[in-house]
Design an enzyme around this catalytic site. Structure first.
Site: not given
Ligand code: IMP
Ligand code: MG
Length: 171
Positions: A44-45, A99, A155
């Site tokens: 959703k972000g 991330d 969030d």
């Molecule tokens: P990844 O797929 O492991 O890269 O995770 C990415 C997701 O983690 C993002 O779409 C966010 O929903 C969440 N996320 C990672 N870092 C943050 C942060 O600093 N604040 C809020 N959400 C985060």
């Molecule tokens: Mg999130």
């Protein structure tokens, strides 16, 4: 009533965010030279970022949503898939933050398998120090260190997405 942001500092103001959005839009416009693009919004972000980027981006464009989750140790699960046929289309994945890169990597490979004309990754924020899989954005607003930020779609346990600025927890 107290809010999460009351205990946080502003990391990027709404104006600073809009400047980043404009810079990204100009780069995409230059690279795509009038071509139509498909904007994919992982829920959703990314909703705030994609809504602003779409209005800023002067290219013909369509929009679709995908909702993925990555429960710890259970791979990636599709909650809601796209309904657009992306074969031979120019596809842009619009992320608010990268991330570890798990969900993004999964989505990228899945879209690539549908033979798009091109597939690129756009992110407002990038945290390369957290990366577990080798995936890099083609367009990035700002690279940040490994700190948790909220607001503008981001969030903390579903709260804080509505803030217009992006906040960081105080040390
Ligand atoms: P990844 O797929 O492991 O890269 O995770 C990415 C997701 O983690 C993002 O779409 C966010 O929903 C969440 N996320 C990672 N870092 C943050 C942060 O600093 N604040 C809020 N959400 C985060
Ligand atoms: Mg999130």
């Amino acid at each position: 009533m107290s809010q999460l942001k009351d205990q946080m500092n502003i990391f990027l103001s709404a104006d600073e965010i809009q400047n980043l959005v404009q810079d990204i839009a100009r780069k995409i416009e230059r690279d795509y030279a009038g071509s139509e693009v498909v904007m994919i919004c992982p829920l959703k972000g990314s909703i705030h970022f994609i809504a602003d980027l779409m209005r800023e981006l002067k290219l013909p464009q369509t929009l679709d949503f995908v909702h993925l989750t990555s429960p710890k140790g259970h791979g990636v699960k599709i909650i809601q898939d796209i309904s657009t046929e992306v074969e031979n289309k120019h596809v842009l994945i619009i992320e608010e933050i990268i991330d570890a890169g798990r969900t993004l990597s999964f989505l990228y490979q899945r879209l690539l398998a549908s033979n798009p004309a091109s597939l690129k990754i756009v992110t407002l924020l990038d945290k390369p120090a957290r990366r577990e899989l080798s995936i890099k954005p083609d367009y990035c607003g700002k690279t940040i260190e490994d700190r948790y930020v909220i607001g503008y779609g981001l969030d903390s346990e579903e709260l804080g997405r509505n803030y217009s600025d992006i906040y960081i927890f105080r040390n």
